[in-house]
Write an enzyme that holds these catalytic residues in place. Sequence first.
Site, mmCIF file in Angstrom:
data_model
loop_
_atom_site.group_PDB
_atom_site.id
_atom_site.type_symbol
_atom_site.label_atom_id
_atom_site.label_comp_id
_atom_site.label_asym_id
_atom_site.label_seq_id
_atom_site.Cartn_x
_atom_site.Cartn_y
_atom_site.Cartn_z
ATOM 1 N N ARG A 1 -16.377 -4.714 -0.491
ATOM 2 C CA ARG A 1 -15.065 -5.192 -0.891
ATOM 3 C C ARG A 1 -15.170 -6.191 -2.038
ATOM 4 O O ARG A 1 -16.117 -6.965 -2.117
ATOM 5 C CB ARG A 1 -14.356 -5.847 0.304
ATOM 6 N N ARG B 1 -12.554 -8.408 -10.318
ATOM 7 C CA ARG B 1 -13.135 -8.941 -9.084
ATOM 8 C C ARG B 1 -14.274 -8.017 -8.689
ATOM 9 O O ARG B 1 -14.054 -6.843 -8.372
ATOM 10 C CB ARG B 1 -12.065 -9.031 -7.994
ATOM 11 N N ARG C 1 -7.559 -6.905 -11.179
ATOM 12 C CA ARG C 1 -6.232 -7.413 -10.839
ATOM 13 C C ARG C 1 -5.471 -7.630 -12.141
ATOM 14 O O ARG C 1 -5.833 -8.481 -12.963
ATOM 15 C CB ARG C 1 -6.347 -8.717 -10.051
ATOM 16 N N GLU D 1 -3.167 -0.515 -5.373
ATOM 17 C CA GLU D 1 -2.167 -1.316 -4.674
ATOM 18 C C GLU D 1 -1.232 -1.970 -5.686
ATOM 19 O O GLU D 1 -1.620 -2.239 -6.824
ATOM 20 C CB GLU D 1 -2.811 -2.414 -3.801
ATOM 21 N N LYS E 1 0.817 -1.210 0.000
ATOM 22 C CA LYS E 1 0.000 0.000 0.000
ATOM 23 C C LYS E 1 0.853 1.262 0.000
ATOM 24 O O LYS E 1 0.357 2.337 -0.347
ATOM 25 C CB LYS E 1 -0.965 -0.016 1.194
ATOM 26 N N LYS F 1 -8.214 1.652 5.546
ATOM 27 C CA LYS F 1 -7.518 0.373 5.411
ATOM 28 C C LYS F 1 -6.399 0.252 6.435
ATOM 29 O O LYS F 1 -5.636 1.211 6.634
ATOM 30 C CB LYS F 1 -6.852 0.243 4.026
ATOM 31 N N ASN G 1 0.882 -5.365 -5.457
ATOM 32 C CA ASN G 1 1.042 -6.545 -4.609
ATOM 33 C C ASN G 1 2.285 -7.334 -5.025
ATOM 34 O O ASN G 1 2.337 -7.869 -6.134
ATOM 35 C CB ASN G 1 -0.202 -7.423 -4.719
ATOM 36 N N ASP H 1 -3.713 -3.644 -8.404
ATOM 37 C CA ASP H 1 -5.154 -3.455 -8.298
ATOM 38 C C ASP H 1 -5.519 -2.106 -8.910
ATOM 39 O O ASP H 1 -4.927 -1.072 -8.548
ATOM 40 C CB ASP H 1 -5.603 -3.510 -6.840
#
Length: 331
Positions: free
Chosen positions: A248, A240, A226, A296, A141, A176, A298, A288
Amino acid sequence: MASPRLVAVQMDPLEHVNIDGDSTFALMLEAQARGHSLFVYEVNSMALDEGAVEAGGPTRTDVTALMRPVTVRREKGRHATFGAPVRRSLRSMDVVLMRQDPPFDMAYITATHMLDHIHGTGPDQALVVNDPRWVRDCPEKLLVTHFPQLMPPTLVTWDVEQIRAFRAKWKDIIVKPLFGNGGSGVFRIKADDQNLNALLEMHFARSREPLMIQRYEPAVTAGDKRVILVDGKPIGAINRVPSGEDHRSNMHVGGVACKVELSARDREICDAIGPFLKEHGLIFVGIDVIGQYLTEINVTSPTGLQELERFDGINGAASIWDCIERKLSVR
């Protein structure tokens, strides 16, 4: 065809993975299909010690783990067959896949420091994927904050007054935990929501970590994309979509994976961050994207490989192993 290699996978218990959705399992199947030998170990079996390279010779720091040789197959209920556990040096491996799930806490960070000792492309080193130094230095993040032109309005702070002011400005916000994963502890707080103070009190009573606050992006109702990158290049994406009962979109909390194409904006984002990822040994990354915004990056244990192959026929595990084998070929 590449030479057979020894591959150690640092992961949570293999016995409990979802073989139809787990990206680590897909990477293991692909490695095995290429003739590589697989071993698994859990991070809490690691040990760092200093021992002689040879009798009377110089000493060096080594890292060992209690490993089990394993054969995997796509059969529910019998997807893995293990050999006897044995403590081995990670230097004896050609590749170490660092695939345990966060939380990104001091235990996780300590493991990256230990892996630093054996990571490299020398004859007595293992190629760790992703590079442990840059996994440690690129919290998912926080890394995105180095690309402010790609982000939604964002605040990272301990200061409650700053958080209140951010909510007053943007009205609808997402709160978050900075080092969480899988959507755990992520809250949407609307302008008229009276729970913000209680939420902040609860968090700061339990944690010394700051919070990340972002403007809520309504585009998330259409999905949180993603995008999977290999060595800095996008190979595909999945969408997603929130279930309707939860804001979420994470699949861990009921988000539904759907087929999606890479947009021009997705490619623009990948072009901006790709060189950084490639330069720093971040081979397998999942970003993301909500609407027009990167939220984000990841790098710890990204997912999405199996969904991507089901929707688009893209074998992301093969792309990752192609990249790993290219790097090993120059050792």
